[in-house]
Every structure is written in structure tokens, then in C-alpha cells.
Design an enzyme around this catalytic site. Structure first.
Site, PDB file in Angstrom:
ATOM      1  CB  THR A  97      -0.865   0.180   1.264  1.00 26.98           C
ATOM      2  OG1 THR A  97      -1.455   1.127   1.383  1.00 26.98           O
ATOM      3  CG2 THR A  97      -0.152  -0.208   2.469  1.00 26.98           C
ATOM      4  CG  ASP A  98      -1.143   5.076  -1.111  1.00 25.54           C
ATOM      5  OD1 ASP A  98      -1.605   4.130   0.056  1.00 25.54           O
ATOM      6  OD2 ASP A  98      -1.737   6.052  -1.694  1.00 25.54           O
ATOM      7  CD  GLU A  99      -3.691   3.243   4.477  1.00 23.47           C
ATOM      8  OE1 GLU A  99      -3.347   3.299   5.636  1.00 23.47           O
ATOM      9  OE2 GLU A  99      -4.596   2.959   3.717  1.00 23.47           O
ATOM     10  CE1 TYR A 107      -3.152  -3.010   5.756  1.00 27.34           C
ATOM     11  CE2 TYR A 107      -3.342  -0.433   5.190  1.00 27.34           C
ATOM     12  CZ  TYR A 107      -3.193  -1.888   4.806  1.00 27.34           C
ATOM     13  OH  TYR A 107      -3.289  -2.171   3.375  1.00 27.34           O
ATOM     14  CE  LYS A 125       0.037  -4.893   3.064  1.00 26.33           C
ATOM     15  NZ  LYS A 125      -0.019  -5.997   2.395  1.00 26.33           N
TER      16      LYS A 125
END
Ligand code: NAD
Length: 357
Positions: free
Chosen positions: A139-141, A164, A168
Site C-alpha cells: 500500500t501507499d500508506e 496497519y 505493511k
């Protein structure tokens, strides 16, 4: 002679993994898919169950990636040429409530999978070893939060800010270190927020559609100003297939929808479309209400697609308006099935992630 291209998918009963499997099974390729999914509250086997046919085989295995022995034994018997790792706990709000389970499922799960895959790969004959790939979906998060300007790209420093995204980010580091240390053939993609059919109705878009269709309040966190770079699911799948075909091993690719919208704009877009197709006495946007913000809510995500566009020729094809129409139509058509899924998963749309002290 064996012609089938064998793909091991993890998390294939979830939103993005099931879209990937549906796409593969609708293609003309002679493939065989094994799907490992522990079947969490977010899983929906109906998204893939009807798709088996005699030519393209697809089987589901209810296994948790934390179970190394089962994973290794499946790898040895199935002998995949490609592994695509979608499996993860994926909701930021839930990660605020139960952080430990995110590290167990995402980090230990990915560690087990890649280590089992490395040992399997290490014992393959040279030719098969050369053709093998392991694709991790991220993810870009992991890059943190942007202010009003700037973009994330493949060189952006990692700065995860929720349990989260921290879990990741850890998985991304595992992937890169396995490539660096063992020469293990990895591909890594970091994409922005996806939307489309079959997403469990706890995330902004499906939950807003379901609630609006039931005449319930649409809850927007904070002032609604948090911005995401929305990516329609089919554009994401196009990008994944391209990366698997042409991506360079050991590299990462950022994927964004070129559709920056804040949460309030997203809810308004949904309401506007509902007004057209299901007009009521009063406009649907009367249902929009503001609620307490998510703790540590990242302000803005936005992706610079330069690398994947220039090197692989990908571009998003679905404008946000079009993607939203498809998504709203799908949720309205499948309203009963989604209600059933929520009931089965013991979730009725309540607010999560407020951190009870
Ligand atoms: P999802 O929550 O809809 O589905 C995830 C699936 O993984 C579920 O079916 C679950 O049962 C399974 N799973 C979780 N942990 C597992 C484990 N330990 N062993 C076996 N199965 C397990 O998630 P999604 O939205 O489809 O996301 C898929 C991947 O894409 C995730 O890795 C997520 O981090 C990433 N991603 C998602 C988005 C998005 O907007 N949804 C954006 C960027 C990246």
C-alpha cells in the site's frame, strides 16, 4: 505435456485478490490457481466460487499464512510459477483496536510465506528457478502522510503512521531483504486506495453506499478533508498483470488512480449519483454527518505514477465518476448479499477504531 501456468494466490477471498482471480479465470490463458485464504470477516467466497470450469482450475484452501508447515507442503505439491501475496488484515480502524493481530497475520504471515517460497524456489531446477516470481501487494500508506503538495514515488522514505501501515511497511522490508540477501525473485507494488465491487462494507465507499441506500447517516471522519488517490479495482488488476509480465525483479512500482478526492467529495459523488438513479423527496447528501476523526488520521496520499507509466505502459482507464457509478450500481444490485455478508461477519456498520481508554 504440462502446459498450465500455476499461480498461488493468497487472500483470494478478499476484495482485491478475488478481483485478480476473476480476471485470470476470464482470460484465455491455460492456468491453474490455488488460493490460500484463512477466511476472515472480510472474505467473500461467493466472489470466486462460481468461476470454476474444467479448463481453468481454481481451488481454495482455508489456511492461515502463519501455518508454515501447511504452506510449505502446498507449495511442494502444487509447484507454482508465480505467487501473488494479497493476504492481509487491511482496515486501519481495526488495526487501532487490535494491533497485534495485524502484525501476526501480515508480518508473520508474509515471513512464513516468503521463507517457505524461498526454500521451495531454491530446490527448483535451474530453468524453473529462472521463471519463478513472487509478487507482494502493498500500500501507499507505508509512506506516511503528505501535506497539500507533493507525491509518493518508489524513492519516498518509509514513514508508516498506523499499526496497519507499520505492519505493511514491515512486510515490504521483508520482501526487499529476501531479494537482496538471497537473490529471491520479488516484485513489489504499492497502490493507493482501491474501490469497486466486493469490498467489505466497512470502508468509506461501500459503507457510504450501503448506509445511504438504507436511508442511514453517512459518517464522515473529522472535517472530511482527508485526501486519497482513488484507484478503481480493474485499473489496479491491469497494473498487477503488467508488473507480473514485464516488471523488473527486485523493483517496486507505485500505482495510483490520478483521482485525488477528499472524503467529503467522495460521499457527495455517491449521493449525487444516488439522486439520479434512486431519487427521494430530499437529496441524499442530507444524510452526510461529521463524526469524531480517526486517531492519527493521515492527511493526504497521492501517487506519482511516472515509473509504471513510462516503463510498463500502464495508465488508469476509469475516471472516478465512472468507477463510482459501476460501484454504486453493483452494491445496489447486491444489497441483500452484502447485508447477509455483514450479518455473517457480525458487523452492522458501527464506528471502529476510536481507541477506548
Ligand atoms: P481484504 O481485507 O478485503 O482481504 C484480505 C484477505 O486476506 C481476506 O480474505 C483475509 O481472510 C485474508 N487473510 C488475511 N490474513 C491472512 C492470513 N494470515 N492468512 C491467510 N489469509 C489471510 O483486503 P483487500 O482490500 O483485498 O487487500 C488486499 C491486499 O492489498 C492487502 O495486502 C492490502 O494491504 C493491500 N492494499 C489494499 C488496498 C485497498 O484499498 N483495499 C490498497 C492498497 C493495498
Amino acid at each position: 505435456m504440462e502446459h498450465k501456468y500455476r499461480i498461488l494466490v493468497t487472500g483470494g477471498a478478499g476484495f482485491i485478490g478475488s478481483a485478480y482471480i476473476r480476471r485470470l479465470l476470464s482470460s484465455k490463458k491455460d492456468i491453474e490457481i490455488y488460493n490460500i485464504d484463512k477466511l476472515s470477516y472480510a472474505s467473500d467466497l461467493s466472489a470466486i466460487n462460481k468461476l470454476d470450469n474444467s479448463k481453468k482450475i481454481h481451488k481454495h484452501f482455508k489456511i492461515n499464512l502463519c501455518n508454515y508447515e501447511e504452506i510449505f507442503s502446498l507449495l511442494k505439491s502444487f509447484k507454482p510459477k508465480l505467487i501473488v501475496n494479497f493476504a492481509a488484515e487491511s482496515h486501519v480502524d481495526r488495526s487501532l483496536d487490535t494491533p497485534k493481530s495485524f502484525f501476526e497475520n501480515n508480518v508473520i504471515g508474509t515471513l512464513n510465506l516468503i521463507e517457505a517460497a524461498r526454500i521451495y524456489w531454491d530446490n527448483l531446477p535451474d530453468k524453473e528457478q529462472k521463471n519463478f516470481k513472487f509478487h507482494h501487494i502493498s500500500t501507499d500508506e507505508v509512506f506516511g502522510s503528505l501535506n497539500a503538495s507533493g507525491f509518493f514515488n518508489e524513492s519516498t522514505k518509509y514513514d508508516p503512521r498506523s499499526p496497519y501501515s507499520a505492519s505493511k511497511a514491515s512486510t515490504d522490508h521483508i520482501i526487499n531483504s529476501w531479494h537482496n540477501s538471497y537473490g529471491f525473485p520479488t516484485l513489489l507494488t504499492n497502490c493507493s486506495n482501491n474501490y469497486g465491487p466486493y469490498q467489505f462494507p466497512e470502508k468509506l465507499i461501500p459503507l457510504s453506499i450501503i448506509r445511504a441506500s438504507q436511508n442511514k447517516d453517512i459518517l464522515i471522519y473529522g472535517d472530511g478533508g482527508n485526501i486519497r488517490d482513488w484507484l478503481f479495482i480493474e485499473d489496479h488488476i491491469n497494473a498487477l498483470l503488467l508488473v507480473q509480465e514485464k516488471g523488473l525483479l527486485g523493483e517496486s512500482y507505485c500505482i495510483g488512480g490520478v483521482a485525488e478526492k477528499n472524503n467529503l467529495e467522495v460521499a457527495q459523488e455517491i449521493c449525487e449519483y444516488l439522486d439520479k438513479i434512486r431519487p427521494k423527496n430530499k437529496p441524499h447528501n442530507r444524510l452526510i454527518k461529521f463524526t469524531k476523526d480517526r486517531p492519527g488520521h493521515d492527511k493526504r496520499y497521492s501517487i506519482d505514477n511516472y515509473k509504471i507509466v513510462k516503463s510498463l505502459g500502464w495508465e488508469p482507464k476509469y475516471e472516478f465518476k465512472k468507477g463510482i457509478k459501476i460501484t454504486v450500481d453493483w452494491y445496489l444490485k447486491n444489497e441483500n448479499a452484502m447485508q447477509e455478508l455483514m450479518k455473517r461477519s457480525n458487523y452492522s456498520g458501527e464506528r471502529l477504531g476510536l481507541i477506548q481508554k
